[in-house]
Design an enzyme around this catalytic site. Structure first.
Site, PDB file in Angstrom:
ATOM      1  N   GLU A  85       0.982  -1.155   0.087  1.00  0.00           N
ATOM      2  CA  GLU A  85       0.202   0.001   0.141  1.00  0.00           C
ATOM      3  C   GLU A  85       0.497   1.329   0.280  1.00  0.00           C
ATOM      4  O   GLU A  85       0.626   2.185  -0.585  1.00  0.00           O
ATOM      5  CB  GLU A  85      -1.102  -0.677   1.127  1.00  0.00           C
ATOM      6  CG  GLU A  85      -2.092   1.309   1.449  1.00  0.00           C
ATOM      7  CD  GLU A  85      -2.654   1.525   0.543  1.00  0.00           C
ATOM      8  OE1 GLU A  85      -3.165   2.364   0.520  1.00  0.00           O
ATOM      9  OE2 GLU A  85      -3.018   0.598  -0.651  1.00  0.00           O
ATOM     10  N   HIS A  88       2.751   2.103  -3.821  1.00  0.00           N
ATOM     11  CA  HIS A  88       2.037   3.048  -4.212  1.00  0.00           C
ATOM     12  C   HIS A  88       1.321   3.917  -3.843  1.00  0.00           C
ATOM     13  O   HIS A  88       1.309   4.751  -5.369  1.00  0.00           O
ATOM     14  CB  HIS A  88       0.557   1.307  -4.176  1.00  0.00           C
ATOM     15  CG  HIS A  88      -0.741   2.527  -4.737  1.00  0.00           C
ATOM     16  ND1 HIS A  88      -0.541   2.369  -6.524  1.00  0.00           N
ATOM     17  CD2 HIS A  88      -2.265   3.133  -4.529  1.00  0.00           C
ATOM     18  CE1 HIS A  88      -1.084   2.728  -6.633  1.00  0.00           C
ATOM     19  NE2 HIS A  88      -2.687   2.862  -5.902  1.00  0.00           N
ATOM     20  N   HIS A 155     -11.697   6.165  -8.215  1.00  0.00           N
ATOM     21  CA  HIS A 155     -10.661   6.100  -8.539  1.00  0.00           C
ATOM     22  C   HIS A 155      -9.488   6.098  -9.350  1.00  0.00           C
ATOM     23  O   HIS A 155      -8.382   5.948  -9.961  1.00  0.00           O
ATOM     24  CB  HIS A 155      -9.835   5.214  -6.820  1.00  0.00           C
ATOM     25  CG  HIS A 155      -8.772   6.124  -6.125  1.00  0.00           C
ATOM     26  ND1 HIS A 155      -8.337   6.944  -6.517  1.00  0.00           N
ATOM     27  CD2 HIS A 155      -7.577   4.736  -6.185  1.00  0.00           C
ATOM     28  CE1 HIS A 155      -6.373   6.978  -6.189  1.00  0.00           C
ATOM     29  NE2 HIS A 155      -5.800   5.714  -6.394  1.00  0.00           N
ATOM     30  N   HIS A 263     -20.564  -7.568 -16.431  1.00  0.00           N
ATOM     31  CA  HIS A 263     -18.957  -6.766 -17.508  1.00  0.00           C
ATOM     32  C   HIS A 263     -18.197  -8.093 -18.633  1.00  0.00           C
ATOM     33  O   HIS A 263     -17.988  -7.692 -19.168  1.00  0.00           O
ATOM     34  CB  HIS A 263     -17.723  -7.499 -16.190  1.00  0.00           C
ATOM     35  CG  HIS A 263     -15.775  -6.929 -16.343  1.00  0.00           C
ATOM     36  ND1 HIS A 263     -16.411  -6.540 -17.424  1.00  0.00           N
ATOM     37  CD2 HIS A 263     -15.499  -7.929 -16.825  1.00  0.00           C
ATOM     38  CE1 HIS A 263     -14.859  -5.846 -17.169  1.00  0.00           C
ATOM     39  NE2 HIS A 263     -14.181  -6.927 -17.354  1.00  0.00           N
ATOM     40  N   HIS A 321      -4.385  -8.565 -17.012  1.00  0.00           N
ATOM     41  CA  HIS A 321      -5.647  -7.572 -17.264  1.00  0.00           C
ATOM     42  C   HIS A 321      -6.052  -5.798 -17.225  1.00  0.00           C
ATOM     43  O   HIS A 321      -6.553  -5.539 -18.576  1.00  0.00           O
ATOM     44  CB  HIS A 321      -6.552  -8.784 -16.613  1.00  0.00           C
ATOM     45  CG  HIS A 321      -7.731  -8.379 -17.486  1.00  0.00           C
ATOM     46  ND1 HIS A 321      -8.715  -8.615 -18.732  1.00  0.00           N
ATOM     47  CD2 HIS A 321      -9.709  -8.144 -17.002  1.00  0.00           C
ATOM     48  CE1 HIS A 321      -9.552  -8.486 -18.910  1.00  0.00           C
ATOM     49  NE2 HIS A 321      -9.986  -8.419 -18.376  1.00  0.00           N
TER      50      HIS A 321
END
Length: 353
Positions: A85, A88, A155, A263, A321
């Site tokens: 975290e 990032h 986000h 999706h 992906h």
């Protein structure tokens, strides 16, 4: 910052252009690492913001992290997740610094040119700066609102949009081979393609943030049916906490199925449209390299998507992906840019002295 030092110490005479494209590359990397953060359930690895238990890095917060991990060994706070975290966050802050540098340099060269060189027009860098601030705010809300799905999805979308905007700025810095005038006929179709891709990325983000990736574990059917039992009302209620309905009940499995199936269904629609768009662009002089890359990325994304479901969502494929979706954003932005310069002579870009 290291990236700025590398750019300014390079032998490339056009350092502004290089800085922009380095920022594009690093933004792509941050999107990939953001996917890794999300898919490893590390979004709350440090449950406060901007620090980690009030400290600048997990090393200083180790006592708190160890205590949280001892209480819940499989919970959201572990040493590994805290580092994922915070790395990032560090990378995201680095992108912010680079965008500030782009904005400052653009203003400098634009004023030096007597406000005549539109290549350095500061309106795009200023928009990037505003946008990255908004993105930072949603990054903070992602943590403080405990991974609320709509916040996390926005986000993700803002990150993709930032990549697209940086790509557009980068395209303005390149020399472009002449594009045939008939490419202007693809302006609207190319824009529609980008809008459809944005919708599909939003649906993919909704799958990921609701942990609905394995809601349909078979392919091409879902639970052995073309149209399985689904709960669209609860699945697509946007404002709710993670794993709960708007009424506070646990989210039913049929809602997760609806999220995943939507999706997957829209992926067929998008793939057909982008394949048609890429084939049309292949026939136009000056559009062929981008069109080939678009069709190649589309084929790769379809393959990764099918393999991800068939192999039960392995982490590497799931991150790939997301990365391939970002690559499609970049290529569609380039395709849109080329339709805008169609019929114009080769763009001459002056170098920074």
């Amino acid at each position: 910052m290291l990236a700025c030092v590398i750019v300014w110490s390079s032998k490339d005479p056009d350092k502004y252009r290089k800085l922009v494209w380095v920022t594009v590359f690093l933004t792509f990397d941050v999107i990939m690492f953001g996917a890794f953060t999300r898919l490893t359930d590390s979004g709350l690895g440090c449950p406060d913001w901007p620090g980690c238990y009030g400290h600048a890095n997990p090393l200083q917060a180790m006592e708190h992290i160890r205590a949280a991990e001892a209480l819940m060994p499989d919970g959201p706070v572990t040493v590994m997740k805290a580092w994922v975290e915070m790395i990032h966050r560090y990378l995201a802050m680095g992108i912010g610094v680079l965008i500030i540098a782009i904005m400052v340099i653009a203003w400098r060269f634009w004023l030096q040119s007597g406000r005549s060189n539109q290549r350095f027009s500061p309106r795009y860098p200023m928009l990037l700066f505003v946008f990255v601030c908004i993105q930072g705010a949603f990054g903070a809300w992602t943590v403080t609102m405990k991974l609320q799905p709509i916040i996390v999805t926005i986000h993700l979308l803002l990150g993709m949009a930032l990549l697209g905007m940086l790509t557009w700025v980068g395209a303005r810095q390149k020399d472009h081979a002449p594009v045939a005038a008939q490419a202007s006929a693809l302006r609207v179709p190319a824009l529609i393609g980008l809008m459809l891709l944005t919708l599909q990325i939003a649906l993919g983000g909704w799958v990921s943030t609701n942990y609905a990736a394995l809601a349909c574990s078979d392919f091409p059917l879902c639970h052995g049916a073309v149209i399985p039992q689904m709960d669209f009302d609860n699945g697509f209620t946007l404002w709710r906490t993670l794993g709960k309905t708007a009424d506070g009940e646990y989210l039913p499995f049929a809602a997760l199925t609806a999220i995943h199936w939507t999706h997957r269904f829209f992926a067929f629609v998008l793939a057909a449209y982008l394949a048609w768009l890429g084939c049309k662009a292949l026939k136009i002089e000056g559009m062929r390299p981008v069109a080939r890359a678009l069709l190649g990325a589309l084929a790769l994304q379809i393959t990764i998507g099918i393999a991800t479901v068939s192999l039960k969502w392995p982490l590497a494929l799931a991150v790939a992906h997301n990365g391939c979706a970002a690559l499609l954003v970049l290529l569609l932005v380039m395709l849109n840019y080329k339709t805008r310069i169609s019929g114009q002579p080769e763009k001459i870009v002056s170098q920074i002295k």
